[in-house]
Write a protein that holds these residues in place. Sequence first.
Motif, PDB file in Angstrom:
ATOM      1  N   TYR A 160      17.371 -83.431   9.783  1.00 13.29           N
ATOM      2  CA  TYR A 160      16.096 -83.122   9.535  1.00 13.29           C
ATOM      3  C   TYR A 160      15.487 -83.944   8.409  1.00 13.29           C
ATOM      4  CZ  TYR A 160      18.405 -78.875  10.657  1.00 13.29           C
ATOM      5  OH  TYR A 160      19.290 -77.786  11.225  1.00 13.29           O
ATOM      6  N   ASP A 161      14.128 -84.031   8.783  1.00 11.04           N
ATOM      7  CA  ASP A 161      13.525 -84.717   7.521  1.00 11.04           C
ATOM      8  C   ASP A 161      13.473 -83.768   6.383  1.00 11.04           C
ATOM      9  OD1 ASP A 161      10.850 -85.173   5.829  1.00 11.04           O
ATOM     10  OD2 ASP A 161      10.869 -86.685   7.062  1.00 11.04           O
ATOM     11  N   ASN A 162      13.574 -84.081   5.257  1.00 12.56           N
ATOM     12  CA  ASN A 162      13.637 -83.158   3.940  1.00 12.56           C
ATOM     13  C   ASN A 162      12.475 -82.237   4.096  1.00 12.56           C
ATOM     14  OD1 ASN A 162      13.183 -82.689   1.040  1.00 12.56           O
ATOM     15  ND2 ASN A 162      15.446 -82.842   1.004  1.00 12.56           N
ATOM     16  N   LYS A 163      11.288 -82.622   4.546  1.00 10.79           N
ATOM     17  CA  LYS A 163      10.302 -81.673   4.443  1.00 10.79           C
ATOM     18  C   LYS A 163      10.471 -80.440   5.431  1.00 10.79           C
ATOM     19  CE  LYS A 163       7.149 -84.694   5.685  1.00 10.79           C
ATOM     20  NZ  LYS A 163       7.735 -85.971   5.551  1.00 10.79           N
ATOM     21  N   VAL A 164      11.503 -80.732   6.333  1.00 14.68           N
ATOM     22  CA  VAL A 164      11.384 -79.577   7.342  1.00 14.68           C
ATOM     23  C   VAL A 164      12.299 -78.474   6.436  1.00 14.68           C
ATOM     24  CG1 VAL A 164      12.582 -78.818   9.375  1.00 14.68           C
ATOM     25  CG2 VAL A 164      11.277 -81.056   9.267  1.00 14.68           C
ATOM     26  N   VAL A 165      13.309 -78.874   5.900  1.00 13.31           N
ATOM     27  CA  VAL A 165      14.525 -77.830   5.397  1.00 13.31           C
ATOM     28  C   VAL A 165      13.575 -77.238   4.187  1.00 13.31           C
ATOM     29  CG1 VAL A 165      16.302 -79.227   6.081  1.00 13.31           C
ATOM     30  CG2 VAL A 165      15.593 -79.673   3.831  1.00 13.31           C
ATOM     31  N   LYS A 166      12.552 -77.810   3.665  1.00 15.34           N
ATOM     32  CA  LYS A 166      12.103 -77.331   2.373  1.00 15.34           C
ATOM     33  C   LYS A 166      10.786 -76.384   2.758  1.00 15.34           C
ATOM     34  CE  LYS A 166      14.428 -79.429  -0.691  1.00 15.34           C
ATOM     35  NZ  LYS A 166      15.393 -78.893  -1.332  1.00 15.34           N
ATOM     36  N   ASN A 167      10.650 -76.391   4.075  1.00 18.99           N
ATOM     37  CA  ASN A 167       9.481 -75.407   4.644  1.00 18.99           C
ATOM     38  C   ASN A 167       9.598 -74.323   5.668  1.00 18.99           C
ATOM     39  OD1 ASN A 167       6.609 -76.570   3.022  1.00 18.99           O
ATOM     40  ND2 ASN A 167       8.225 -78.467   3.547  1.00 18.99           N
ATOM     41  N   ILE A 168      11.027 -74.214   5.862  1.00 15.36           N
ATOM     42  CA  ILE A 168      11.395 -73.247   6.717  1.00 15.36           C
ATOM     43  C   ILE A 168      12.321 -71.894   6.153  1.00 15.36           C
ATOM     44  CG2 ILE A 168      11.310 -74.613   8.941  1.00 15.36           C
ATOM     45  CD1 ILE A 168      14.085 -75.051   8.807  1.00 15.36           C
ATOM     46  N   GLU A 169      12.155 -70.960   6.722  1.00 18.37           N
ATOM     47  CA  GLU A 169      13.028 -69.701   5.928  1.00 18.37           C
ATOM     48  C   GLU A 169      14.039 -69.253   6.902  1.00 18.37           C
ATOM     49  OE1 GLU A 169      13.458 -66.783   3.061  1.00 18.37           O
ATOM     50  OE2 GLU A 169      12.283 -68.648   2.966  1.00 18.37           O
ATOM     51  N   VAL A 170      15.274 -69.700   6.717  1.00 17.59           N
ATOM     52  CA  VAL A 170      16.522 -69.334   7.566  1.00 17.59           C
ATOM     53  C   VAL A 170      17.079 -68.109   7.039  1.00 17.59           C
ATOM     54  CG1 VAL A 170      18.629 -70.311   8.522  1.00 17.59           C
ATOM     55  CG2 VAL A 170      16.820 -71.810   7.881  1.00 17.59           C
ATOM     56  N   SER A 171      16.953 -67.028   7.576  1.00 19.52           N
ATOM     57  CA  SER A 171      17.895 -65.917   7.340  1.00 19.52           C
ATOM     58  C   SER A 171      18.312 -65.280   8.474  1.00 19.52           C
ATOM     59  CB  SER A 171      16.465 -64.967   6.827  1.00 19.52           C
ATOM     60  OG  SER A 171      15.474 -64.742   7.973  1.00 19.52           O
ATOM     61  N   GLY A 172      18.784 -63.813   8.314  1.00 18.87           N
ATOM     62  CA  GLY A 172      19.589 -63.177   9.140  1.00 18.87           C
ATOM     63  C   GLY A 172      20.656 -63.890   9.867  1.00 18.87           C
ATOM     64  N   GLU A 173      20.576 -64.323  11.203  1.00 21.60           N
ATOM     65  CA  GLU A 173      21.291 -65.187  11.908  1.00 21.60           C
ATOM     66  C   GLU A 173      20.619 -66.057  12.519  1.00 21.60           C
ATOM     67  OE1 GLU A 173      24.769 -65.223  12.314  1.00 21.60           O
ATOM     68  OE2 GLU A 173      24.998 -63.725  10.748  1.00 21.60           O
ATOM     69  N   LEU A 181      12.062 -72.273  14.515  1.00 21.64           N
ATOM     70  CA  LEU A 181      11.435 -72.309  13.254  1.00 21.64           C
ATOM     71  C   LEU A 181      10.549 -73.525  12.846  1.00 21.64           C
ATOM     72  CD1 LEU A 181      14.603 -70.379  11.151  1.00 21.64           C
ATOM     73  CD2 LEU A 181      12.373 -69.459  12.456  1.00 21.64           C
ATOM     74  N   ALA A 182      11.342 -74.607  13.085  1.00 19.81           N
ATOM     75  CA  ALA A 182      10.808 -75.826  12.555  1.00 19.81           C
ATOM     76  C   ALA A 182       9.395 -75.928  13.513  1.00 19.81           C
ATOM     77  CB  ALA A 182      11.422 -77.048  12.968  1.00 19.81           C
ATOM     78  N   LYS A 183       9.612 -75.669  14.985  1.00 26.40           N
ATOM     79  CA  LYS A 183       8.121 -75.851  15.521  1.00 26.40           C
ATOM     80  C   LYS A 183       7.285 -74.869  15.180  1.00 26.40           C
ATOM     81  CE  LYS A 183       6.515 -74.765  20.183  1.00 26.40           C
ATOM     82  NZ  LYS A 183       6.924 -74.186  21.430  1.00 26.40           N
ATOM     83  N   ASN A 184       7.513 -73.802  14.894  1.00 28.65           N
ATOM     84  CA  ASN A 184       6.430 -72.784  14.372  1.00 28.65           C
ATOM     85  C   ASN A 184       5.912 -73.208  13.053  1.00 28.65           C
ATOM     86  OD1 ASN A 184       7.129 -70.930  16.503  1.00 28.65           O
ATOM     87  ND2 ASN A 184       8.492 -69.771  15.360  1.00 28.65           N
ATOM     88  N   ALA A 185       6.588 -73.718  12.283  1.00 26.64           N
ATOM     89  CA  ALA A 185       6.045 -74.227  11.030  1.00 26.64           C
ATOM     90  C   ALA A 185       5.234 -75.354  11.159  1.00 26.64           C
ATOM     91  CB  ALA A 185       7.029 -74.505  10.010  1.00 26.64           C
ATOM     92  N   GLY A 186       5.023 -75.944  12.286  1.00 26.67           N
ATOM     93  CA  GLY A 186       4.344 -77.425  12.493  1.00 26.67           C
ATOM     94  C   GLY A 186       4.917 -78.620  12.669  1.00 26.67           C
ATOM     95  N   PHE A 187       6.319 -78.454  12.692  1.00 26.92           N
ATOM     96  CA  PHE A 187       6.935 -79.672  12.924  1.00 26.92           C
ATOM     97  C   PHE A 187       7.582 -79.892  14.370  1.00 26.92           C
ATOM     98  CE2 PHE A 187       8.037 -78.388   8.567  1.00 26.92           C
ATOM     99  CZ  PHE A 187       7.414 -79.332   7.883  1.00 26.92           C
ATOM    100  N   THR A 188       6.534 -80.554  14.936  1.00 25.33           N
ATOM    101  CA  THR A 188       6.793 -80.541  16.549  1.00 25.33           C
ATOM    102  C   THR A 188       7.419 -81.722  17.108  1.00 25.33           C
ATOM    103  OG1 THR A 188       4.748 -81.652  16.717  1.00 25.33           O
ATOM    104  CG2 THR A 188       4.666 -79.390  16.786  1.00 25.33           C
ATOM    105  N   LYS A 189       7.999 -82.754  16.209  1.00 24.51           N
ATOM    106  CA  LYS A 189       8.567 -83.951  16.904  1.00 24.51           C
ATOM    107  C   LYS A 189       9.939 -83.683  16.675  1.00 24.51           C
ATOM    108  CE  LYS A 189       8.631 -88.966  17.421  1.00 24.51           C
ATOM    109  NZ  LYS A 189       8.182 -90.133  16.989  1.00 24.51           N
ATOM    110  N   ILE A 190      10.477 -82.919  17.901  1.00 24.35           N
ATOM    111  CA  ILE A 190      12.003 -82.584  17.747  1.00 24.35           C
ATOM    112  C   ILE A 190      12.536 -83.344  19.106  1.00 24.35           C
ATOM    113  CG2 ILE A 190      13.356 -80.454  18.060  1.00 24.35           C
ATOM    114  CD1 ILE A 190      11.100 -78.934  17.081  1.00 24.35           C
TER     115      ILE A 190
END
Length: 315
Positions: A160-173, A181-190
């Motif tokens: 991951y680019d560091n910006k990705v992990v700092k801007n997504i919420e990983v919860s539950g399972e 989650l990254a795509k929904n946050a706007g990080f589309t180059k996957i």
Amino acid sequence: MNISVVIPLLNEQDSLKELYDWIANVMQSNRFSYEIIFIDDGSTDDSWLTIMQLSQKDENVKGIRFLKNFGKSQALHAGFAKTQGDVVITMDADLQDNPDEIPELYNMIVVDKYDLISGWKKKRYDSIISKNLPSKLFNWAARKTSGVKLNDFNCGLKAYDNKVVKNIEVSGEMHRYIPVLAKNAGFTKIGEKIVQHQARKYGETKFGMDRFINGFLDLLTIWFISRFGKRPMHLFGALGFLMFGIGFAFSLYLGVDKLFLNPTGRLITQRPQFYIALSTMIIGTQFFVAGFLGEIILRTKENKQRYLIKQELNL
């Protein structure tokens, strides 16, 4: 710092020293500045003791110890919060992920400018019935539902680019759906990279049918959240309007029929259409109420920590 390696674990004492040596060798041979963050998710063996010994030997080794087992998603969330590297690599602690993949994953983030690279274990050494077939079905459903075209959502080896992990919420399972989650946050180059899968050397797999079932339930959850998480009234209001409209149409029909077409016929309460109208109008009202409650909760919710950390090392 170049790279942060985040490793959630549960009862993996036998593999930790070997995994550390392997990662450290890769980092040093490529002259990366790095940190390795082990997150002990409530292990009952000597995993934490091993992490303490490694941290005393190498200050690049850092540790987080949960008070009890809170789950892989919570472990990743805690690790992501502490990362300092420009690129974050996640991998499992069971030696099934190959650290030799790290330099190429790093280059794909830094040079090719991907937001996220997901590993694809194209050739697997797992049981075909217990894991391979369920994984194929799960990945097919995840692709169709999310629109993210990956072959292996559940691979623990990701970059991951560091910006990705700092801007997504990983919860539950939701660790299975971090690309979504990254795509929904706007990080589309996957992107995706075929990675080498190792046969498990120590311990036993944590995979079971309960995790398979929970994975599909979480898939429904993330589909709902991605579509209606910020506007629950759009879904519940539409369903409520539909159900209430059906009930109102039946009620109108019964009223017109009784008043003008068949005034001497059966009582309205003796006709099945009355109960259809009553039930659908009640259900429609309940959907409206659910939508209103969802909107209220969304606007008043507070972020609450989902795990308790017992101990930290070098952090």
